[in-house]
Design an enzyme around this catalytic site. Structure first.
Site, PDB file in Angstrom:
ATOM      1  N   ASP A   9      -6.179  25.379 -10.613  1.00 48.05           N
ATOM      2  CA  ASP A   9      -5.422  25.601 -11.813  1.00 48.05           C
ATOM      3  C   ASP A   9      -5.513  27.123 -12.138  1.00 48.05           C
ATOM      4  O   ASP A   9      -6.362  27.773 -11.441  1.00 48.05           O
ATOM      5  CB  ASP A   9      -5.380  24.595 -13.056  1.00 48.05           C
ATOM      6  CG  ASP A   9      -6.982  24.770 -13.604  1.00 48.05           C
ATOM      7  OD1 ASP A   9      -7.741  25.731 -13.200  1.00 48.05           O
ATOM      8  OD2 ASP A   9      -7.243  23.857 -14.362  1.00 48.05           O
ATOM      9  N   ALA A  10      -5.191  27.527 -13.204  1.00 49.91           N
ATOM     10  CA  ALA A  10      -5.248  29.142 -13.755  1.00 49.91           C
ATOM     11  C   ALA A  10      -6.674  29.417 -14.168  1.00 49.91           C
ATOM     12  O   ALA A  10      -6.796  30.816 -13.870  1.00 49.91           O
ATOM     13  CB  ALA A  10      -4.374  29.373 -14.793  1.00 49.91           C
TER      14      ALA A  10
END
Length: 131
Positions: free
Chosen positions: A16-17
């Site tokens: 994810d980020a």
């Protein structure tokens, strides 16, 4: 009890980020390990379909997340056969980074025909999963 080990790296696309492995990607790592287990016995999914007319599909899966995986981690997936039935296999898969368990899975895989009917494991495949 038969077992197999498979290593894979966590890539940017798996995270994810924040650089943490997105949770469903643990399922992908486990699938790759099961596929390579089959391949280590001389078969791939296409050959299994062509020679035996069967597909190997997940019927049931449980996953317990223990710790996060991170970008660039080198993971090891250990696959153990817990039970071998006429048409199904029950496996335990443990995904680790070094000695730390990140996820533990219990997976039931069944052999089915293209029409979706259960089919008995052929001896050649049974031998792979028996060790």
């Amino acid at each position: 009890m038969s077992f197999n080990k498979f290593s894979c790296r966590v890539y940017y696309e798996d995270t994810d980020a924040g650089g943490i492995v997105y949770h469903p990607n643990f399922l992908k790592f486990a699938e790759r390990a099961r596929t390579e287990y089959l391949r280590s016995g001389g078969y791939d999914h296409q050959r299994v379909m062509k020679e035996f007319g069967l597909l190997l599909v997940v019927k049931h899966i449980e996953i317990d997340y223990k710790a996060p995986g991170r970008l660039d981690d080198l993971l090891e997936v250990e696959t153990k056969i817990l039970k071998s039935g006429n048409t199904s296999l029950t496996l335990e898969q443990v995904i680790r980074r070094d000695d730390k368990v990140l996820a533990q899975l219990k997976v039931v895989v069944v052999a089915i025909t293209a029409e979706g009917k259960p089919k008995v494991w052929p001896p050649q495949l049974r031998q792979i999963f028996a060790g």
